[in-house]
Design a protein around this motif. Structure first.
Motif, PDB file in Angstrom:
ATOM      1  N   LYS A 181     104.907  36.666 -92.242  1.00 56.08           N
ATOM      2  CA  LYS A 181     105.810  36.309 -90.831  1.00 56.08           C
ATOM      3  C   LYS A 181     104.357  35.164 -89.973  1.00 56.08           C
ATOM      4  O   LYS A 181     103.281  35.760 -90.332  1.00 56.08           O
ATOM      5  CB  LYS A 181     105.519  37.182 -89.771  1.00 56.08           C
ATOM      6  CG  LYS A 181     106.314  38.996 -89.361  1.00 56.08           C
ATOM      7  CD  LYS A 181     106.463  39.597 -89.083  1.00 56.08           C
ATOM      8  CE  LYS A 181     107.694  40.119 -88.387  1.00 56.08           C
ATOM      9  NZ  LYS A 181     107.796  41.427 -87.440  1.00 56.08           N
ATOM     10  N   LEU A 183     103.099  32.550 -86.807  1.00 60.36           N
ATOM     11  CA  LEU A 183     102.458  33.605 -85.831  1.00 60.36           C
ATOM     12  C   LEU A 183     102.593  31.959 -84.534  1.00 60.36           C
ATOM     13  O   LEU A 183     102.036  30.510 -85.008  1.00 60.36           O
ATOM     14  CB  LEU A 183     101.069  33.420 -86.026  1.00 60.36           C
ATOM     15  CG  LEU A 183     100.893  34.052 -84.832  1.00 60.36           C
ATOM     16  CD1 LEU A 183     101.000  35.577 -84.159  1.00 60.36           C
ATOM     17  CD2 LEU A 183      98.579  33.822 -85.332  1.00 60.36           C
ATOM     18  N   LEU A 276     110.307  46.416 -87.888  1.00 54.48           N
ATOM     19  CA  LEU A 276     108.941  45.883 -88.222  1.00 54.48           C
ATOM     20  C   LEU A 276     108.981  44.387 -89.651  1.00 54.48           C
ATOM     21  O   LEU A 276     108.008  43.568 -89.628  1.00 54.48           O
ATOM     22  CB  LEU A 276     108.299  47.218 -88.991  1.00 54.48           C
ATOM     23  CG  LEU A 276     106.436  47.113 -88.961  1.00 54.48           C
ATOM     24  CD1 LEU A 276     106.719  47.687 -87.381  1.00 54.48           C
ATOM     25  CD2 LEU A 276     106.485  48.500 -89.724  1.00 54.48           C
ATOM     26  N   GLU A 279     111.992  41.870 -87.545  1.00 55.66           N
ATOM     27  CA  GLU A 279     112.020  40.528 -85.789  1.00 55.66           C
ATOM     28  C   GLU A 279     111.081  40.047 -85.893  1.00 55.66           C
ATOM     29  O   GLU A 279     109.705  40.537 -85.440  1.00 55.66           O
ATOM     30  CB  GLU A 279     112.290  41.610 -85.270  1.00 55.66           C
ATOM     31  CG  GLU A 279     113.679  42.487 -85.342  1.00 55.66           C
ATOM     32  CD  GLU A 279     114.264  43.606 -84.576  1.00 55.66           C
ATOM     33  OE1 GLU A 279     112.999  44.060 -83.338  1.00 55.66           O
ATOM     34  OE2 GLU A 279     115.082  44.753 -84.116  1.00 55.66           O
ATOM     35  N   THR A 281     108.467  38.562 -82.349  1.00 54.13           N
ATOM     36  CA  THR A 281     108.171  38.974 -81.267  1.00 54.13           C
ATOM     37  C   THR A 281     107.490  38.065 -80.507  1.00 54.13           C
ATOM     38  O   THR A 281     107.774  37.565 -81.306  1.00 54.13           O
ATOM     39  CB  THR A 281     106.828  40.589 -81.674  1.00 54.13           C
ATOM     40  OG1 THR A 281     105.878  40.113 -82.058  1.00 54.13           O
ATOM     41  CG2 THR A 281     107.837  41.242 -83.050  1.00 54.13           C
ATOM     42  N   ARG A 311     105.503  36.999 -83.609  1.00 58.29           N
ATOM     43  CA  ARG A 311     105.331  36.258 -84.478  1.00 58.29           C
ATOM     44  C   ARG A 311     106.567  35.414 -85.383  1.00 58.29           C
ATOM     45  O   ARG A 311     108.002  35.809 -84.585  1.00 58.29           O
ATOM     46  CB  ARG A 311     105.399  37.869 -85.306  1.00 58.29           C
ATOM     47  CG  ARG A 311     104.389  38.497 -84.836  1.00 58.29           C
ATOM     48  CD  ARG A 311     102.692  38.551 -85.876  1.00 58.29           C
ATOM     49  NE  ARG A 311     101.923  39.411 -85.154  1.00 58.29           N
ATOM     50  CZ  ARG A 311     100.726  38.975 -86.151  1.00 58.29           C
ATOM     51  NH1 ARG A 311     100.627  38.990 -87.009  1.00 58.29           N
ATOM     52  NH2 ARG A 311      99.327  39.673 -85.735  1.00 58.29           N
ATOM     53  N   ALA A 377     104.700  43.140 -91.913  1.00 57.68           N
ATOM     54  CA  ALA A 377     104.630  42.366 -90.994  1.00 57.68           C
ATOM     55  C   ALA A 377     103.515  41.398 -90.317  1.00 57.68           C
ATOM     56  O   ALA A 377     103.942  41.664 -89.079  1.00 57.68           O
ATOM     57  CB  ALA A 377     104.505  43.930 -90.169  1.00 57.68           C
ATOM     58  N   GLY A 378     102.508  41.192 -90.846  1.00 58.21           N
ATOM     59  CA  GLY A 378     101.757  40.531 -89.975  1.00 58.21           C
ATOM     60  C   GLY A 378     101.144  38.963 -90.683  1.00 58.21           C
ATOM     61  O   GLY A 378     102.478  39.300 -91.432  1.00 58.21           O
TER      62      GLY A 378
ATOM     63  N   SER B 200     100.389  43.436 -85.513  1.00 61.38           N
ATOM     64  CA  SER B 200     101.871  43.254 -86.482  1.00 61.38           C
ATOM     65  C   SER B 200     103.032  44.890 -86.226  1.00 61.38           C
ATOM     66  O   SER B 200     103.622  45.180 -86.616  1.00 61.38           O
ATOM     67  CB  SER B 200     101.776  43.614 -87.675  1.00 61.38           C
ATOM     68  OG  SER B 200     100.901  44.203 -87.588  1.00 61.38           O
ATOM     69  N   PRO B 203     107.088  44.982 -82.695  1.00 66.40           N
ATOM     70  CA  PRO B 203     108.240  45.167 -82.559  1.00 66.40           C
ATOM     71  C   PRO B 203     109.122  46.835 -82.750  1.00 66.40           C
ATOM     72  O   PRO B 203     109.999  46.861 -82.562  1.00 66.40           O
ATOM     73  CB  PRO B 203     109.089  44.590 -84.223  1.00 66.40           C
ATOM     74  CG  PRO B 203     107.953  44.242 -85.046  1.00 66.40           C
ATOM     75  CD  PRO B 203     106.553  44.736 -84.049  1.00 66.40           C
ATOM     76  N   VAL B 204     107.944  47.702 -82.702  1.00 61.20           N
ATOM     77  CA  VAL B 204     108.283  48.534 -83.007  1.00 61.20           C
ATOM     78  C   VAL B 204     107.672  49.525 -81.784  1.00 61.20           C
ATOM     79  O   VAL B 204     107.747  50.787 -81.310  1.00 61.20           O
ATOM     80  CB  VAL B 204     108.234  49.488 -83.929  1.00 61.20           C
ATOM     81  CG1 VAL B 204     109.292  49.276 -85.256  1.00 61.20           C
ATOM     82  CG2 VAL B 204     107.207  49.730 -84.474  1.00 61.20           C
TER      83      VAL B 204
END
Lengths: 435, 435
Positions: A181, A183, A276, A279, A281, A311, A377-378, B200, B203-204
């Motif tokens: 992702k 940033l 996760l 998406e 954020t 993100r 996810a990061g 990270s 999202p959840v």
């Protein structure tokens, strides 16, 4: 796989390296670790040098094996701080072996992985060319990496890049992560006056916290980002890539517990995993305005600050989104924005040569299908390599597992996973050369 | 007015008292000041005692002059801390005379006023009875005053109360303030998990800051409080009382500058004054969630906290409003509320005997119409006396002016204003006895 003598040599080299602290946050051992690494790379036949930056140096290395294809290997030699020290079973830089495991700060993140990738060269006889970028500031935000890459962009040309590896999941399956992702990290500051004043004045002066909340409400509605254009250009995940997420290993209850969260936004595994990894954020990392001490103090504060990280997913452009934000904030008074960092989202196609080579070599070594994720996810600094024009970038080959305690006390790896990672590196080099 | 000898005596007593530090925040000199005061009150013929509380003591005194009417005098003997000490021209407890002024911490707030009210007794020959409540914790929130009043409610019965005085405005006109705003001070805490986690995971999992902002949006829309019932029972200011506000001395630019504010919510004096004294507020005193250090850290915080003060106007009920808030917060998850203090708004009618006596005595002494305000913009502990059933409570007779630097370095009063306040006290006692 490897004979006893080879294993002994591999492990002894790993232990030597783990014994050198290299804490980027404090600078402890950074010089010693970088010198040791450069010398060791030379032993392996890599033309290597210590490249100074305005922070900790980058170790750069090259091997020209005469082939048509070049792999760039990215890792870091720095580690996280060790505190809380009293929670460690063994001193963090003792590299103590206990049963099948070795304990040390950096064993999993990411000295084990780095050493596996380097030691595989002792067995590699092919024509693939290598470039190594091993930085010393990954744990403090890769501050000077973009500058290094920008300065050396000609030199760093390559066909593919392998980033710091994602390791193995709880079922022992190797993870192959095809991207990151992006940033946008900003700080927004509202200043409505020169000093805090008694709150009896609240009816007639502006409170910077309420003003900041107005701004936050205009940026995010609790579910979606309201900046017009934020969701433009988002790449719809191709069905075949979306399917990859199904094999991701996640148990809702275990995951919730591991985060210490009272509740997750979704009740089913599919939604959690999809969200996760796909998406974007808008997360508040911190917010502050006086008075935050004990008890009560009746003031109208003069300044309120918030830190936000967005993100991003492919193909959102961090520069464009930062500019959207700047333009949006122009509609408000007494506001300042600070840019704390922009990172591009990256997603390599599963149909690329590097992914095919990574998958086939993983199956060969681990005897199981790998878990493939479209992106993490990061965020990792993949964007700096993407900006060089490289379109084959993956994060794979790693020694860690979910119980390796990266960033925590008692960081450890299973020694067998270290040998496996050497073998995986070797098989991958061979496969990638052929592809 | 007073002869040279009387003036000398009055000033020497004030200086003696000003030289004793009595900083409630640190406790410095509190014991010495309370003993000195009790002894001095005895010298004046007041039956006085030091009443212990769980904090600093209250000095309580009584004089029975055989009349039908009793005046309760409220003051405090504690002062604000002196820092920043290096900004003082003279040591804060030296009580240095410079020209027409005397400099000392507490000269204006409120030892000068207290001494004026006491010294007037040396000249008073009437039948008014007196009760004195002189607390030692006003500058730290009158923590134990309600407890003291509750325990001694029989003893404290009186016809009227004069609170710490509002002093003189910039034109030298005496201020008579007929009431106070009330207060509901709460802290709202949202806790969504056991610990901060890497962003990270944003999202959840729920971010407590966004959850807190949802709550804040549900309480206040930026202009009005949204709690149903909040505006019920607000007393419409009678026209004659509203007219009183016209004489209030306020220059928009000077006022803005004195607050250090970049902007006021209203452009005209009338709106500023009306809003300041008649509008209830919902003010954020402070807000905090990690990460608030330098630079960036990508986390989802686990806790967010906000401190809010609601200023109330007559006849809003702080207990009812606190309960509205508690009920409202029941609609949200993972929320806790802390009650940091409730204070009742109070507004004495301008048609009461105490106000008439205060106005006529003020005109006699200052040769000018006083400025009358329906209530202050802030809060004083008037509610504790109102709860005793007393309906004549005013804040008037004071030595301070807008340039007295109360709560700041170089606190001072004009010595002439001290003598005037003694005279005003004396004339008021005489008028109130007659009314």
């Amino acid at each position: 796989m490897f004979n006893e003598e080879e294993r002994k040599y591999f492990l002894s080299k790993l232990i030597d390296f783990l014994k050198i602290p290299s804490v980027s946050a404090t600078g402890e051992g950074i010089r010693e670790a970088s010198s040791w690494l450069k010398e060791f790379m030379k032993e392996l036949g890599i033309k290597s040098e210590i490249v100074e930056t305005n922070g900790h140096p980058v170790i750069y290395g090259e091997i020209n094996n005469g082939g048509n294809k070049t792999l760039l290997v990215y890792n870091h030699y720095d580690v996280q701080p060790v505190d809380p020290l009293n929670e460690w079973k063994y001193p963090p830089f003792s590299a103590t072996i206990d049963g099948d495991y070795i304990y040390a700060r950096g064993a999993s993140d990411n000295k084990g992985t780095l050493m596996a990738r380097l030691l595989a060269l002792t067995k590699y006889k092919g024509n693939l060319n290598f470039k190594f970028v091993i930085e010393g500031e990954e744990e403090i935000g890769s501050i000077h990496l973009p500058e290094f890459v920008e300065k050396n962009k000609e030199k760093l040309n390559a066909d593919g890049v392998i980033m710091e590896g994602a390791g193995l999941d709880s079922k022992g399956r190797p993870m192959i992560v095809l991207g990151v992702k992006g940033l946008v990290y900003v700080e927004i500051i509202v200043k409505t006056g020169e000093r805090d004043v008694h709150s009896s004045n609240a009816p007639v002066i502006y409170n910077p916290v309420w003003e900041l909340i107005k701004i936050l409400n205009s940026i995010y509605d609790g579910e979606k980002v309201k900046l017009r254009g934020f969701y433009d250009n988002i790449e719809k995940l191709p069905l075949e890539t979306e399917r990859l997420l199904e094999s991701y290993d996640l148990d809702i209850e275990t995951f919730k517990k591991s985060l210490g969260a009272y509740e997750l936004k979704y009740k089913d595994k599919e939604s959690v995993v999809y969200s996760l990894f796909t998406e974007p954020t808008c997360n508040i990392d911190g917010i502050v305005a006086r008075y935050i001490g004990e008890g009560s103090k009746t003031i109208v504060p003069s300044i309120a600050k918030v830190k936000i990280d967005f993100r991003l997913v492919p193909n959102q452009d961090p520069v464009k989104i930062y500019n959207l934000l700047v333009d949006h904030l122009n509609h408000f008074k007494n506001v300042k924005i600070i840019n704390h960092g922009l990172e591009k989202p990256v997603r390599t196609s599963p149909n690329t040569k590097i992914v095919k080579a990574m998958v086939s070599s993983a199956i060969k070594v681990y005897q199981t299908d790998p878990v493939i994720l479209p992106n993490s996810a990061g965020t990792q600094p993949m964007g700096v390599f993407y900006d060089l024009g490289i379109r084959e970038i993956v994060s794979a080959i790693g020694v860690g597992t979910p119980s390796s305690n990266a960033h925590a006390p008692n960081e450890n790896i299973k020694i067998e996973n270290f040998y496996k990672a050497i073998q995986h590196s070797l098989e991958f080099y061979k496969e990638y050369e052929k592809e």
